[in-house]
Design a protein around this motif. Structure first.
Motif, PDB file in Angstrom:
ATOM      1  N   ILE A  79      26.670 -28.009   7.070  1.00 38.67           N
ATOM      2  CA  ILE A  79      28.076 -26.894   6.750  1.00 38.67           C
ATOM      3  C   ILE A  79      29.087 -26.970   6.339  1.00 38.67           C
ATOM      4  O   ILE A  79      28.649 -26.589   5.460  1.00 38.67           O
ATOM      5  N   GLU A  80      29.775 -27.412   6.958  1.00 38.02           N
ATOM      6  CA  GLU A  80      31.559 -27.946   6.414  1.00 38.02           C
ATOM      7  C   GLU A  80      30.933 -28.488   5.434  1.00 38.02           C
ATOM      8  O   GLU A  80      32.447 -28.494   4.618  1.00 38.02           O
ATOM      9  N   LEU A  96      24.935 -18.273   5.997  1.00 38.33           N
ATOM     10  CA  LEU A  96      24.078 -18.024   6.715  1.00 38.33           C
ATOM     11  C   LEU A  96      23.928 -19.263   8.629  1.00 38.33           C
ATOM     12  O   LEU A  96      23.816 -20.328   7.783  1.00 38.33           O
ATOM     13  N   SER A  97      23.857 -18.812   9.241  1.00 38.68           N
ATOM     14  CA  SER A  97      24.206 -20.055  10.944  1.00 38.68           C
ATOM     15  C   SER A  97      22.573 -20.404  10.846  1.00 38.68           C
ATOM     16  O   SER A  97      22.743 -21.670  11.899  1.00 38.68           O
ATOM     17  N   SER A  98      21.642 -19.871  10.715  1.00 42.84           N
ATOM     18  CA  SER A  98      20.900 -20.474  11.169  1.00 42.84           C
ATOM     19  C   SER A  98      19.129 -19.909  10.832  1.00 42.84           C
ATOM     20  O   SER A  98      18.066 -19.123  10.878  1.00 42.84           O
ATOM     21  N   GLU A 114      15.230 -24.329  12.319  1.00 41.86           N
ATOM     22  CA  GLU A 114      16.330 -23.396  11.888  1.00 41.86           C
ATOM     23  C   GLU A 114      17.403 -24.298  11.466  1.00 41.86           C
ATOM     24  O   GLU A 114      17.741 -25.201  12.640  1.00 41.86           O
ATOM     25  N   ALA A 115      18.313 -24.041  10.376  1.00 42.91           N
ATOM     26  CA  ALA A 115      19.920 -25.104  10.389  1.00 42.91           C
ATOM     27  C   ALA A 115      20.714 -23.604   9.572  1.00 42.91           C
ATOM     28  O   ALA A 115      20.281 -23.293   8.748  1.00 42.91           O
ATOM     29  N   PRO A 116      21.762 -24.339   9.530  1.00 45.90           N
ATOM     30  CA  PRO A 116      23.358 -23.338   8.779  1.00 45.90           C
ATOM     31  C   PRO A 116      22.926 -23.836   6.922  1.00 45.90           C
ATOM     32  O   PRO A 116      22.791 -25.104   6.841  1.00 45.90           O
ATOM     33  N   ALA A 117      23.097 -22.815   6.387  1.00 48.91           N
ATOM     34  CA  ALA A 117      23.035 -22.952   4.922  1.00 48.91           C
ATOM     35  C   ALA A 117      23.496 -22.255   4.047  1.00 48.91           C
ATOM     36  O   ALA A 117      24.007 -21.053   4.260  1.00 48.91           O
ATOM     37  N   GLU A 163      19.334 -21.716  -2.243  1.00 52.63           N
ATOM     38  CA  GLU A 163      20.058 -22.113  -0.364  1.00 52.63           C
ATOM     39  C   GLU A 163      20.075 -23.888  -0.289  1.00 52.63           C
ATOM     40  O   GLU A 163      19.264 -24.386  -0.662  1.00 52.63           O
ATOM     41  N   LEU A 164      21.846 -24.162  -0.564  1.00 53.92           N
ATOM     42  CA  LEU A 164      21.748 -25.031   0.600  1.00 53.92           C
ATOM     43  C   LEU A 164      21.546 -25.695   2.052  1.00 53.92           C
ATOM     44  O   LEU A 164      22.483 -25.219   2.390  1.00 53.92           O
ATOM     45  N   LYS A 165      20.794 -26.114   2.590  1.00 53.17           N
ATOM     46  CA  LYS A 165      20.893 -26.751   4.170  1.00 53.17           C
ATOM     47  C   LYS A 165      20.863 -27.633   4.568  1.00 53.17           C
ATOM     48  O   LYS A 165      20.483 -28.205   4.091  1.00 53.17           O
TER      49      LYS A 165
END
Length: 130
Positions: free
Chosen positions: A83-84, A101-103, A110-113, A125-127
């Protein structure tokens, strides 16, 4: 029936939006643009290549109407970066992040996006990969 992945999404864009689409998806987000058959008038749309198994078909049309909250929310693209790195690339390209969003939950967990909006009003949404 068991599906393995999403093959493509069809999105309509304004007939004069081809350059803006290619700039946003190709240059700013870094996805491949496949437009040879479109440029040769052999098909009415061009592709944004997300991966070897997924594309977005972009259909230029005079009848384009921007998406609204009642008919479209977002499409999610899993990106093979942290995500960074995703947010750094967006910042470097001058792409405004609408939301982070964190998760958020998705098909793979679940993953940051982060969420961005393309020039035509579609939210993407880029996840981070789970």
């Amino acid at each position: 029936m068991i599906a393995s992945h999403l093959d493509h999404v069809n999105l309509r864009i304004p007939s004069d939006g081809v350059d803006a689409a290619q700039t946003f998806y190709g240059e700013r987000l870094g996805f491949g643009i496949e437009d040879t058959l479109y440029a040769a008038d052999e098909k009415p749309f061009f592709d944004v290549r997300l991966s070897s198994t997924a594309v977005i078909h972009l259909w230029p049309t005079d009848e384009f109407e921007p998406p609204t909250a009642t008919n479209f929310n977002h499409a999610c693209v899993v990106v093979e970066d942290s995500i960074e790195r995703i947010t750094d690339r967006l910042a470097d390209a001058g792409v405004e992040v609408d939301r982070e969003l964190s998760s958020p939950r998705g098909a793979t967990g679940e993953a940051p996006a982060v969420y961005v909006t393309d020039p035509f009003g579609y939210r993407i949404e880029l996840k981070e990969r789970v």
